[in-house]
Write a protein that holds these residues in place. Sequence first.
Motif, mmCIF file in Angstrom:
data_model
loop_
_atom_site.group_PDB
_atom_site.id
_atom_site.type_symbol
_atom_site.label_atom_id
_atom_site.label_comp_id
_atom_site.label_asym_id
_atom_site.label_seq_id
_atom_site.Cartn_x
_atom_site.Cartn_y
_atom_site.Cartn_z
ATOM 1 N N UNK A 75 41.614 -35.331 10.604
ATOM 2 C CA UNK A 75 42.174 -34.111 11.188
ATOM 3 C C UNK A 75 41.077 -33.138 11.603
ATOM 4 N N UNK A 76 39.941 -33.194 10.938
ATOM 5 C CA UNK A 76 38.834 -32.293 11.241
ATOM 6 C C UNK A 76 37.743 -33.046 11.996
ATOM 7 N N UNK A 77 36.913 -32.322 12.751
ATOM 8 C CA UNK A 77 35.825 -32.988 13.475
ATOM 9 C C UNK A 77 34.946 -33.820 12.535
ATOM 10 N N UNK A 78 34.721 -35.078 12.911
ATOM 11 C CA UNK A 78 33.973 -36.014 12.072
ATOM 12 C C UNK A 78 32.856 -36.664 12.880
ATOM 13 N N UNK A 79 31.636 -36.518 12.378
ATOM 14 C CA UNK A 79 30.482 -37.198 12.964
ATOM 15 C C UNK A 79 30.181 -38.394 12.077
ATOM 16 N N UNK A 80 30.103 -39.572 12.690
ATOM 17 C CA UNK A 80 29.811 -40.788 11.928
ATOM 18 C C UNK A 80 28.413 -41.262 12.298
ATOM 19 N N UNK A 81 27.597 -41.520 11.295
ATOM 20 C CA UNK A 81 26.258 -42.056 11.520
ATOM 21 C C UNK A 81 26.349 -43.575 11.458
ATOM 22 N N UNK A 82 25.992 -44.200 12.570
ATOM 23 C CA UNK A 82 26.035 -45.652 12.700
ATOM 24 C C UNK A 82 24.619 -46.214 12.699
ATOM 25 N N UNK A 83 24.453 -47.415 12.157
ATOM 26 C CA UNK A 83 23.180 -48.142 12.250
ATOM 27 C C UNK A 83 23.103 -48.800 13.621
ATOM 28 N N UNK A 84 21.895 -49.187 14.011
ATOM 29 C CA UNK A 84 21.723 -49.988 15.220
ATOM 30 C C UNK A 84 22.012 -49.265 16.515
ATOM 31 N N UNK A 85 21.463 -48.072 16.690
ATOM 32 C CA UNK A 85 21.656 -47.325 17.940
ATOM 33 C C UNK A 85 21.008 -48.057 19.105
ATOM 34 N N UNK A 86 21.614 -47.928 20.281
ATOM 35 C CA UNK A 86 21.074 -48.560 21.490
ATOM 36 C C UNK A 86 21.431 -47.712 22.708
ATOM 37 N N UNK A 87 20.730 -47.975 23.813
ATOM 38 C CA UNK A 87 21.018 -47.334 25.107
ATOM 39 C C UNK A 87 20.919 -45.813 25.080
ATOM 40 N N UNK A 88 20.051 -45.274 24.222
ATOM 41 C CA UNK A 88 19.847 -43.832 24.126
ATOM 42 C C UNK A 88 18.362 -43.519 24.239
ATOM 43 N N UNK A 89 18.051 -42.272 24.552
ATOM 44 C CA UNK A 89 16.650 -41.847 24.540
ATOM 45 C C UNK A 89 16.122 -42.063 23.121
ATOM 46 N N UNK A 90 14.884 -42.567 23.001
ATOM 47 C CA UNK A 90 14.385 -42.896 21.656
ATOM 48 C C UNK A 90 14.258 -41.659 20.766
ATOM 49 N N UNK A 91 14.119 -40.456 21.350
ATOM 50 C CA UNK A 91 14.011 -39.254 20.529
ATOM 51 C C UNK A 91 15.372 -38.694 20.108
ATOM 52 N N UNK A 92 16.444 -39.384 20.447
ATOM 53 C CA UNK A 92 17.775 -39.043 19.943
ATOM 54 C C UNK A 92 18.043 -39.844 18.665
ATOM 55 N N UNK A 93 17.456 -41.026 18.601
ATOM 56 C CA UNK A 93 17.708 -41.971 17.510
ATOM 57 C C UNK A 93 16.875 -41.614 16.278
#
Length: 188
Positions: free
Chosen positions: A83-101
């Motif tokens: 019901x409330x805003x939820x940020x989930x941290x996932x392993x194995x990031x891809x297709x993003x700027x490396x300084x976001x990961x």
Amino acid sequence: MMKNEIEKALEVIRNGGVILYPTDTVWGLGCDATNEEAVEKIKKIKGRSDNQSFIILVDNDHRIAGYVQDVPELAYDLIEYTENPLTIIFSGAKNLAKNVINKDGSVGIRVVKHPFCETLIQRFRKAITSTSANISGQPTPATFQEISPEILEAVDYVVNVDQNITTPKKSSTIMKLSPNGEFHFIRK
């Protein structure tokens, strides 16, 4: 009015700029999450160290798989039923700027539920960064009125939506979700 603001914000982020914008939580600093130079601009604005990662916002849960190697099924249930805003941290990031990961290869993702953000991301067709609109180490502003002049002057565009809302907002809940489905809360 909203359509106009979306067009202006889109132009700025497409050109590698930084916007100050309302979200379903606190006001955020945003840019193209795949543009390393734009992410660096946000780090400079915030005075943020290189070892701090960013969260990204997407407009629906179908986009998550584009930025994460393996999305546990549980993630979709959590997003659907929270019901409330939820940020989930996932392993194995891809297709993003490396300084976001994050250094460990993870990335925090929130499916945003805010009309401006949803439409902006839908039109942009990529994730955008979201980090609170404050200098690192200073309190997170709960309303637009609490955002410091340094931040207002440093961004390329200030979105003119929801600026008059005075009800304080708070940051999202943050949960780390392992590929095997194990999870723990980082911020409630």
